[in-house]
Design a protein around this motif. Structure first.
Motif, PDB file in Angstrom:
ATOM      1  N   LYS A 383       0.822  -1.219   0.000  1.00 48.41           N
ATOM      2  CA  LYS A 383       0.000   0.000   0.000  1.00 48.41           C
ATOM      3  C   LYS A 383       0.854   1.266   0.000  1.00 48.41           C
ATOM      4  CE  LYS A 383      -2.638  -0.681   3.593  1.00 48.41           C
ATOM      5  NZ  LYS A 383      -3.692  -0.885   4.604  1.00 48.41           N
ATOM      6  N   GLY A 384       2.183   1.103   0.175  1.00 50.60           N
ATOM      7  CA  GLY A 384       3.062   2.264   0.198  1.00 50.60           C
ATOM      8  C   GLY A 384       3.134   2.931   1.555  1.00 50.60           C
ATOM      9  N   THR A 385       2.493   2.328   2.563  1.00 42.71           N
ATOM     10  CA  THR A 385       2.577   2.890   3.907  1.00 42.71           C
ATOM     11  C   THR A 385       4.028   2.874   4.382  1.00 42.71           C
ATOM     12  OG1 THR A 385       0.437   1.880   4.304  1.00 42.71           O
ATOM     13  CG2 THR A 385       1.594   2.753   6.236  1.00 42.71           C
ATOM     14  N   ILE A 386       4.739   1.830   4.015  1.00 45.89           N
ATOM     15  CA  ILE A 386       6.166   1.766   4.329  1.00 45.89           C
ATOM     16  C   ILE A 386       6.929   1.414   3.056  1.00 45.89           C
ATOM     17  CG2 ILE A 386       5.869   1.081   6.759  1.00 45.89           C
ATOM     18  CD1 ILE A 386       6.288  -1.819   5.907  1.00 45.89           C
ATOM     19  N   SER A 387       8.204   1.805   3.025  1.00 45.50           N
ATOM     20  CA  SER A 387       9.025   1.500   1.848  1.00 45.50           C
ATOM     21  C   SER A 387       9.599   0.090   1.998  1.00 45.50           C
ATOM     22  CB  SER A 387      10.170   2.500   1.758  1.00 45.50           C
ATOM     23  OG  SER A 387      11.035   2.317   2.865  1.00 45.50           O
ATOM     24  N   GLY A 388      10.213  -0.403   0.924  1.00 44.21           N
ATOM     25  CA  GLY A 388      10.824  -1.731   0.963  1.00 44.21           C
ATOM     26  C   GLY A 388      11.920  -1.796   2.010  1.00 44.21           C
ATOM     27  N   LYS A 389      12.695  -0.739   2.081  1.00 44.08           N
ATOM     28  CA  LYS A 389      13.789  -0.702   3.054  1.00 44.08           C
ATOM     29  C   LYS A 389      13.232  -0.729   4.483  1.00 44.08           C
ATOM     30  CE  LYS A 389      17.855   0.822   4.917  1.00 44.08           C
ATOM     31  NZ  LYS A 389      17.472   0.450   6.268  1.00 44.08           N
ATOM     32  N   MET A 390      12.180   0.078   4.698  1.00 48.57           N
ATOM     33  CA  MET A 390      11.575   0.095   6.034  1.00 48.57           C
ATOM     34  C   MET A 390      10.972  -1.261   6.375  1.00 48.57           C
ATOM     35  SD  MET A 390       9.924   3.801   5.577  1.00 48.57           S
ATOM     36  CE  MET A 390       8.724   3.833   6.855  1.00 48.57           C
ATOM     37  N   ALA A 391      10.394  -1.916   5.371  1.00 46.11           N
ATOM     38  CA  ALA A 391       9.783  -3.229   5.628  1.00 46.11           C
ATOM     39  C   ALA A 391      10.832  -4.183   6.194  1.00 46.11           C
ATOM     40  CB  ALA A 391       9.180  -3.789   4.345  1.00 46.11           C
ATOM     41  N   LYS A 392      12.041  -4.119   5.643  1.00 50.28           N
ATOM     42  CA  LYS A 392      13.092  -5.016   6.131  1.00 50.28           C
ATOM     43  C   LYS A 392      13.484  -4.691   7.574  1.00 50.28           C
ATOM     44  CE  LYS A 392      14.635  -6.415   1.682  1.00 50.28           C
ATOM     45  NZ  LYS A 392      15.540  -6.301   0.570  1.00 50.28           N
ATOM     46  N   ASP A 393      13.573  -3.381   7.870  1.00 52.42           N
ATOM     47  CA  ASP A 393      13.924  -2.996   9.253  1.00 52.42           C
ATOM     48  C   ASP A 393      12.824  -3.417  10.223  1.00 52.42           C
ATOM     49  OD1 ASP A 393      16.172  -1.937   8.211  1.00 52.42           O
ATOM     50  OD2 ASP A 393      15.463   0.151   8.233  1.00 52.42           O
ATOM     51  N   ILE A 394      11.580  -3.164   9.818  1.00 57.18           N
ATOM     52  CA  ILE A 394      10.455  -3.525  10.693  1.00 57.18           C
ATOM     53  C   ILE A 394      10.404  -5.041  10.881  1.00 57.18           C
ATOM     54  CG2 ILE A 394       7.918  -3.500  10.901  1.00 57.18           C
ATOM     55  CD1 ILE A 394       8.018  -0.831   9.274  1.00 57.18           C
ATOM     56  N   PHE A 395      10.723  -5.751   9.812  1.00 58.24           N
ATOM     57  CA  PHE A 395      10.715  -7.213   9.901  1.00 58.24           C
ATOM     58  C   PHE A 395      11.736  -7.702  10.935  1.00 58.24           C
ATOM     59  CE2 PHE A 395      12.041 -11.469   8.312  1.00 58.24           C
ATOM     60  CZ  PHE A 395      10.840 -12.107   8.548  1.00 58.24           C
ATOM     61  N   ALA A 396      12.920  -7.084  10.907  1.00 57.64           N
ATOM     62  CA  ALA A 396      13.950  -7.470  11.884  1.00 57.64           C
ATOM     63  C   ALA A 396      13.450  -7.204  13.297  1.00 57.64           C
ATOM     64  CB  ALA A 396      15.239  -6.701  11.613  1.00 57.64           C
ATOM     65  N   GLU A 397      12.755  -6.088  13.459  1.00 59.78           N
ATOM     66  CA  GLU A 397      12.186  -5.726  14.759  1.00 59.78           C
ATOM     67  C   GLU A 397      11.095  -6.732  15.175  1.00 59.78           C
ATOM     68  OE1 GLU A 397      13.088  -2.806  16.344  1.00 59.78           O
ATOM     69  OE2 GLU A 397      11.612  -2.859  17.993  1.00 59.78           O
ATOM     70  N   MET A 398      10.276  -7.107  14.223  1.00 59.72           N
ATOM     71  CA  MET A 398       9.232  -8.116  14.497  1.00 59.72           C
ATOM     72  C   MET A 398       9.873  -9.426  14.932  1.00 59.72           C
ATOM     73  SD  MET A 398       6.935  -7.396  11.098  1.00 59.72           S
ATOM     74  CE  MET A 398       5.856  -8.825  11.173  1.00 59.72           C
ATOM     75  N   PHE A 399      10.977  -9.753  14.275  1.00 61.43           N
ATOM     76  CA  PHE A 399      11.647 -11.019  14.562  1.00 61.43           C
ATOM     77  C   PHE A 399      12.219 -11.023  15.978  1.00 61.43           C
ATOM     78  CE2 PHE A 399      14.652 -14.483  14.255  1.00 61.43           C
ATOM     79  CZ  PHE A 399      14.057 -15.356  13.363  1.00 61.43           C
ATOM     80  N   SER A 400      12.764  -9.855  16.409  1.00 63.09           N
ATOM     81  CA  SER A 400      13.363  -9.878  17.742  1.00 63.09           C
ATOM     82  C   SER A 400      12.346  -9.626  18.856  1.00 63.09           C
ATOM     83  CB  SER A 400      14.541  -8.904  17.828  1.00 63.09           C
ATOM     84  OG  SER A 400      14.092  -7.623  17.535  1.00 63.09           O
TER      85      SER A 400
END
Ligand code: ADP
Ligand code: MG
Ligand code: ZN
Length: 481
Positions: A383-400
């Motif tokens: 939806k463009g709420t977050i960028s691809g780069k941000m998605a990766k950072d958020i994913f790392a945060e979700m993982f930890s």
């Protein structure tokens, strides 16, 4: 000398995950206190009587069906006599000339071509106990643990259709995968719930007569199967090249030294003095029941792979890797319930997710990010709420942290700025602060634009939508002054 080709057949023992043993009510749980899961039947006390576990027959039928085997409508149990201290009856209850599961097959893909490995039979038998070797103050001892005695095994025997050590490994990988899909065994080689003996002989390439085989035991990993077979090919080649004959025998794989060693000459079937166990009735298998079991089979790996390619448009490689690990494919399909782009999802599961799992040494079943949350993250990106780069950072945060993506985006104020009104002010500010770059761009230096985009990104801590920033800057710069 004429070129030789290897001929390989495997015998695989799979422990069936029933609650209780094959002929008594003792638990089969792994890792319990030695000899705590025993009774007169599985300890082999004289006069005790075996009672067949229906669940074990059902599981064996289920595995047999998944391996395309014909299921016998009648079969029986036989005594296989031999002496071994971990088998107190001095015979094992097995099936000799009437196995529960008859001919079947597994199809492999070898060098892009289909290769069929025929299954000769698959029969039910009981496992033996285990010897535990150790030392005490009084000297070296061997202790017997009978917990495993009587655990149901399915012994699967292939025809000698396998042509190389690599193919043997491929076959085992596929067989394990199929059995795991059926859910009748976890097939953990390190816990002994999957064991493999490998038979191998050589013959002049292009001929059909079988050479004399050796049987290799004590193979406790797929790697060991492959290495031991490779070693045995070399050894038998030397024997034959020297004009000698291969001796039919059982050989033991020495994992440390990476060699096989002769253990004993191979016994023949008649050495075991098989005869029908008089305490067990012949087993009549109702074909209606078999069909009801067939109906409970899940979609098997080959069918699933085909569906992934045909319906989801995945590549052969991606589909293969996914179905090769049932848990991963299950997770992936769960993600697709929340997010529709199958190809984007496969990249995330195979690259980002598997990457972090590998780094943390976690199984996907212990993954801190639920499939639902990964799906939601990908929707935010789409939806463009977050960028691809941000998605990766958020994913790392979700993982930890195990948090869901919306919470992280909200708490960290991380959403991407795609509001032209908000960005326009920042664009003006950056232009006013960098007159040299503005002049350079207008003087024909396109590269100056990149610098200005970078400045706006910096102002927003990377949250601005870069395409929009680019567009806004161009509009301003291309306007006449
Ligand atoms: P045995 O009676 O010695 O156990 P089987 O006929 O039951 O022999 O076969 C045991 C396994 O050995 C099967 O997987 C079979 O495919 C394989 N096998 C049999 N003969 C050969 C051979 N000459 N070379 C390689 N593998 C063989
Ligand atoms: Mg055999
Ligand atoms: Zn028991």
């Amino acid at each position: 000398m004429q070129e030789l080709e290897p001929v390989i057949g495997l015998e695989i023992h799979v422990e069936l995950m029933t609650k209780t043993k094959l002929f008594c009510g003792c638990s089969v749980g792994f890792g319990a206190e030695p000899n705590s899961q025993t009774c007169p039947v599985c300890l082999g006390h004289p006069g005790s009587l075996p009672v067949l576990n229906k669940q074990a027959v059902e599981y064996a039928v289920k595995a047999g069906l998944a391996l395309n085997c014909r299921i016998a409508s009648t079969c029986k149990f036989d005594r296989k006599q031999y002496f071994y201290p971990d088998m107190s009856k001095n015979y094992q209850i097995s099936q000799y000339d009437q196995p529960l599961c008859g001919e079947g097959y597994v199809d492999l893909e070898v060098d892009g071509k289909k290769k069929r490995i025929r299954i000769k039979r698959a029969h039910l038998e009981e496992d033996a106990g285990k010897l535990v070797h150790g030392s005490t103050a009084g000297g070296d001892v061997s202790l017997v643990d009978y917990n495993r005695s009587g655990v149901p095994l399915l012994e699967i025997v292939t025809e000698p259709d396998i042509s190389s050590p690599a193919e043997a490994r491929l076959f085992l990988t596929k067989l394990r995968n199929i059995i795991q899909y059926t859910g009748v065994s976890d097939c953990r080689m390190e816990e002994g719930s999957l064991r493999c003996d490998a038979n191998i002989s050589l013959r002049p390439r292009g001929t059909t007569e079988l050479g004399t085989k050796t049987e290799i035991k004590n193979l406790n990993s797929f790697r060991a199967v492959e290495r031991a077979l490779a070693y045995e090919i070399e050894r038998q080649t030397k024997v034959l090249a020297a004009g000698e004959r291969v001796i039919q025998e059982t050989r033991h794989w020495d994992e440390q030294a990476e060699v096989t060693r002769g253990m004993r000459s191979k016994e023949e079937a008649h050495d075991y003095r098989y005869f029908p166990d008089p305490n067990l009735l012949p087993l009549l298998v109702d074909q209606g029941w078999v069909e009801r079991i067939r109906a409970t089979l899940p979609e098997l790996p080959d069918a699933r792979k085909r569906r992934f390619m045909e319906e989801l448009g995945l590549s052969d490689y991606d589909a293969e890797v996914l179905v090769a690990a049932k848990d991963v494919a299950d997770y992936y399909e769960e993600v697709l319930k929340y997010y529709g782009d199958a190809k984007m999802a496969v990249n995330w599961v195979m690259v980002e997710l598997m990457g972090l799992l590998r780094k943390e040494g976690l199984e996907i079943t212990a993954c801190p990010v639920s499939a639902e949350n990964l799906g939601k993250l990908l929707v935010l990106q789409e939806k463009g709420t977050i960028s691809g780069k941000m998605a990766k950072d958020i994913f790392a945060e979700m993982f930890s942290t195990g948090q869901d993506p919306e919470t992280i985006v909200k708490e960290k104020g991380l959403s991407q700025i795609s509001d032209a009104g908000v960005l326009a002010g920042l664009v003006d500010k950056v232009l006013a602060a960098n007159p040299e770059s503005v002049a350079a761009y207008r003087g024909g230096k396109d590269r100056a634009l990149g610098y200005l985009v970078g400045q706006v990104m910096k102002e927003t801590r990377g949250q601005a939508n870069p395409q929009l920033v680019n567009q806004l800057l161009r509009e301003r710069l291309d306007q006449p002054e």
